[in-house]
Design an enzyme around this catalytic site. Structure first.
Site, mmCIF file in Angstrom:
data_model
loop_
_atom_site.group_PDB
_atom_site.id
_atom_site.type_symbol
_atom_site.label_atom_id
_atom_site.label_comp_id
_atom_site.label_asym_id
_atom_site.label_seq_id
_atom_site.Cartn_x
_atom_site.Cartn_y
_atom_site.Cartn_z
ATOM 1 C CG ASN B 140 -1.962 1.089 1.172
ATOM 2 O OD1 ASN B 140 -1.869 2.002 0.334
ATOM 3 N ND2 ASN B 140 -2.938 1.026 2.070
ATOM 4 C CG ASP B 142 -1.607 7.280 -2.702
ATOM 5 O OD1 ASP B 142 -1.945 7.817 -1.608
ATOM 6 O OD2 ASP B 142 -1.876 7.767 -3.821
ATOM 7 C CG ASP B 166 -1.268 1.784 -3.694
ATOM 8 O OD1 ASP B 166 -0.046 1.483 -3.661
ATOM 9 O OD2 ASP B 166 -1.807 2.527 -2.855
ATOM 10 C CG HIS B 239 -15.389 -12.956 -18.240
ATOM 11 N ND1 HIS B 239 -14.567 -14.061 -18.318
ATOM 12 C CD2 HIS B 239 -14.967 -12.266 -17.145
ATOM 13 C CE1 HIS B 239 -13.709 -14.047 -17.319
ATOM 14 N NE2 HIS B 239 -13.912 -12.972 -16.601
ATOM 15 C CG ASP B 320 -8.541 -14.339 -17.034
ATOM 16 O OD1 ASP B 320 -7.810 -15.017 -16.290
ATOM 17 O OD2 ASP B 320 -9.781 -14.244 -16.882
ATOM 18 C CD GLU B 349 -6.148 -18.483 -16.684
ATOM 19 O OE1 GLU B 349 -6.220 -18.881 -15.528
ATOM 20 O OE2 GLU B 349 -7.106 -17.948 -17.274
ATOM 21 C CG ASP B 416 -6.308 -18.470 -10.552
ATOM 22 O OD1 ASP B 416 -7.086 -17.805 -9.831
ATOM 23 O OD2 ASP B 416 -6.168 -18.267 -11.772
#
Lengths: 576, 576
Positions: B140, B142, B166, B239, B320, B349, B416
């Site tokens: 993190n 920011d 981030d 998608h 993906d 992938e 995953d």
């Protein structure tokens, strides 16, 4: 169980969609090694018990049996394993090998039937009857455009002969095509070129003036289309002719030519004999190899491909020496041509194993020389017998999707080979048997001009004699045989579109038989490749769909109970 | 000789060019069935006696031996047959089968090495060390852009956790990448999306404000490039997210929406739960499947692909669910992206057999989950032993070209999966052994953030814990091990670019070894996957290039004569 023989991969000819939710899969085993093959399949994301499907033997060659089945899933996402049973062992075959039980993550996956992967060659080309014309030798319809030094039409041709054949000669003979039942005319090259064969293109945008002109091509195509006949042109993008503007510019300006990179020139100045540039085949200096990997060269020839489809409405391209040009060129060629006409046909000249080119991204079809070799050996030379013939056919069949098989240009001969009847030693019975096979078997039979009237000829240049038009010189029995078989093909959709299964291959009697099935019927073709009458017991035929109670011979009209039938010497039976 | 096991085809992984005049060919036989394999090759137009080349065993699995050799011809047009000798029989293997003598027209043909078919993945990606970042959990940097309800960094995450990681957090940690020796950072998605993983893209043109903005991405990429590090983004074109403008438009306007064909909606009005439209996986209504076969949908996403390469200079895309989109989309995607940057990397992938996608027209590389499974079974779970491990690796290796193998994303784990160290039961010795394998074996090792400091975690969401930055919480021994191995990889080009051959696979001792060779050296890696010290007799290693007189252990610096050496429990030896 011979595990080394078992093979499947979840793409290509081993797994392909036949509709938006149905996948056709093939499994190979050692020949007759396994008693039963079952597929366990389910959505690849799981969520349900697997469905079961029993596989059937679709083809066999000398070493292997090929099992096939269609799987349907609404979700279009397939995960599957095979269960093989040889009577002693039951074993699962998966993507990761053989297992007694299926471990996690080992299923084969056909991930998704995407609509754009559901490709097939144009419907009109599947099972069509193709007629190949070598224009310089078909008919001289317009003597005013003859080249100098035209030889008499009937004189045996030499390599450089000019006989005056032209496109008007084709237009004059549409009755012949209609009487024969031709669906497609494929022309060897018609663009400006010095040779009689015109594979040495000088201008891809100009019709050779000895053949006609652009207006005549429009007439020709209109005439063809009016008769319901499609027109396929021949393109040579592997090499140009010596007189091609770009090569001439390089000859003139050397390295400074803006076209110097269109060819692979070892050093400047360009030398002709022997050539110091890459050529077609072994240093044929008149055919400099084109460097189609350069964008401007590629764009030039893609536009040629588009131009004749867009401006003249030709229905497709046959591509010369297609396998010596890079795959990406053909991918872009397909996109370019299909953008002009999605129904355009793209056929590659390939003499060898061709599966790499007919996967959906490049060609729709290829020349089926493997089938030609098999026919030469079985029918013409008698050097192989029925079981070997069946094995050779099986190898081709299992190598492509069904729709590609239906579109393969099944030739007995061409402008590049001896005439088939000549290889038969002039024996019309053998030839007629081969023709019966060609015109009923799975694929698009390609008739080389003149075969249908019994023309003979040794290899190039002798196979390029002037077409015999005088009925007194034609073999009208052969012509009638072609007409009869093509008429049957038109009357029985199974002969054009049906699937195909070898059901008889007996090397002892040398009888070969296959069934075409689908479209609500099944047609059995039996071919007796022996010089004596022999019989076949129809009760021993494995009919793919269901065993009929009686059959009708389409050639004679006679109805027969399912029992022993006689095939005459070199006789054909076509039973429905 | 087991003929059913013999296989070759003149394309794909079995025949591919490695330079403009050199073809690498592979022949499969039953394992150790044949004593000698010779290729007889010549220009496919003939004209000379054939050349001979002896083939060598390049890989073996439980059933097959794979022979390989490189053939060179100035004319780039190959015709060839194999001569197999098993000590009893000598037989020719041709395109048409097995023969005692070679009949005409039976050679295999690789027609021509066209320059554009001589493809390979970008050089920078071959053998590169990839570092995978899940931005929401990396750092993190920011707090001002944190989402609401941020959890404590160290708290175990749940599915919906937000922790405030981030892109500024990435920028803040380039020292870590440099110290580790990272070549490439691969980011899971960074575009606007409600979830923490952001695989539910709302806007493909906007950086998620909780991660940063477009300016920050420019800073990030500049920073990476300044450090010699490439950046790969993650794209989800299978998608969209629920909030994607096109889907929202369809929700609002139903069938009247100009975007209604962007999705596969069974009937209108659109229903959400259960969805009456096609989705990713099993009815995940937040991820409507995109109909990429429509030109306008395709064009939209091709432009996304171009945009981030062109405008931001990202170095590649990881795609993906890549295998549920049609092949033609990926062909055009490749053309679009490579037109912006020919050196851009495209990685799909894919969790399963992937050869269909890495033939030169679609992807450069894929996720190598087959290797991951093998590593899990061998190193972490101990459920297979050394010979089975070698067999599993061989199957992957022979399935692709060498350049593709060098580019495969060799992962031990990912966002995953369970963390590899966790599957090892926390046993750092086993883990270190697997890491030694990963970082020396053929391919592009992909390190999932935190693995290098010994992070653990069960599968999603537990594998997505906040990165451990406190040195007191890090396993610094593991970190040093990664650093040492990556440094060796950089010092020894054979470890990055070399070919790879298994030379030791002993299930009794469970020692596995391979040699990386090329670039003028050969490096032997020996891995003792056993909880006790064991020895290997180096005189029994088949060195691929030449047998050295002595070797040096790169980990200890010690020089050793070629003889018996000891491997500690779970010990690694890297010998040059």
């Amino acid at each position: 169980m011979l595990r080394e023989a078992v093979y499947h991969v979840a793409h290509g000819n081993y797994a392909y969609p036949v509709s938006k939710d149905t996948l056709r899969i093939t499994l190979r085993t050692a020949r007759a090694d396994v008693q039963e093959v079952t597929v366990l399949y389910q959505d690849r994301y799981g969520g349900s018990e697997p469905f079961l499907a029993r596989m059937e033997v679709a083809a066999e060659d000398e070493l292997f049996s090929f099992y096939q089945v269609d799987l349907q899933l609404d979700t279009k996402r397939f995960g599957y394993v095979f269960l093989l049973d040889d009577g002693k062992d039951q074993v699962f075959y998966t993507e990761k090998g053989f297992f007694a039980e299926v471990p996690p993550n080992t299923q084969f996956h056909y991930p998704y039937i995407a609509l754009r992967d559901l490709w097939e060659p144009p419907q009109w080309a599947q099972g069509a009857v193709i007629y190949q014309i070598f224009p310089e030798r078909f008919d001289n319809g317009d003597p005013s455009n003859d080249p100098a030094n035209v030889e008499p039409w009937d004189m045996l041709p030499s390599v450089a002969s000019q006989k005056g054949g032209d496109l008007q000669g084709v237009i004059n003979n549409f009755d012949h095509f209609v009487e024969l039942g031709v669906d497609v005319i494929y022309f060897t090259p018609v663009f400006l070129a010095p040779s009689n064969h015109k594979y040495d293109t000088v201008d891809y945008y100009t019709i050779d003036p000895h053949f006609g002109d652009e207006d005549l091509v429009r007439d020709l195509i209109k005439c063809a289309h009016d008769h319901g006949i499609k027109v396929v042109f021949d393109a040579v993008f592997n090499h140009s002719g010596f007189g091609f503007f770009a090569f001439q510019d390089v000859l003139e300006h050397g390295e400074a030519s803006p076209f110097s990179h269109w060819f692979n020139i070892e050093s400047f100045p360009v030398q002709i004999d022997p050539p110091n540039y890459e050529t077609f085949s072994n240093q044929i200096y008149t055919m400099p190899k084109l460097m189609t990997h350069h964008d401007d060269v590629k764009d030039y020839f893609l536009e040629v491909g588009r131009y004749w489809v867009r401006e003249f409405g030709i229905d497709g391209w046959r591509l010369d020496v297609a396998n010596e040009i890079d795959h990406q060129f053909w991918r872009e060629f397909r996109q370019a041509v299909k953008a002009e006409n999605p129904e355009a046909l793209i056929v590659g000249e390939l003499w060898h194993e061709a599966s790499e080119w007919v996967r959906g991204d490049q060609f729709d079809s290829v020349m089926n020389y493997s089938l030609q070799y098999a026919c030469l050996d079985f029918f013409a030379k008698g050097s192989i017998r029925a079981r070997s013939f069946a094995n050779r056919l099986a190898k081709v069949q299992v190598n492509h999707t069904h729709a590609v098989n239906l579109s393969l240009f099944n030739l007995l001969d061409s402008h590049d080979t001896e005439r088939f009847l000549t290889t038969c030693g002039g024996n019309v019975h053998k030839f007629a048997l081969a023709v019966a096979f060609q015109l009923t078997y799975e694929g698009a039979p390609m008739i080389y001009y003149g075969d249908e009237v019994g023309m003979e000829g040794l290899t190039d240049p002798d196979c390029r004699r002037g077409m015999v038009w005088d009925p007194a010189e034609q073999n009208l029995d052969i012509l009638a045989w072609y007409q009869k078989l093509i008429a049957l093909r038109r009357e029985h959709p199974a002969l054009r579109h049906g699937r195909c299964r070898t059901v008889w291959a007996d090397s002892a009697t040398n009888i070969y038989g296959f069934v075409r099935f689908g479209q609500g019927e099944q047609v059995l073709v039996l071919l007796n490749n022996q010089a004596k009458a022999q019989s076949v017991d129809l009760t021993k035929v494995s009919w793919p769909v269901a065993t009929p109670k009686q059959v009708q011979d389409l050639l004679t009209g006679e109805k027969l109970p399912l029992g022993e039938i006689v095939l005459e010497a070199y006789g054909t039976r076509i039973l429905v």
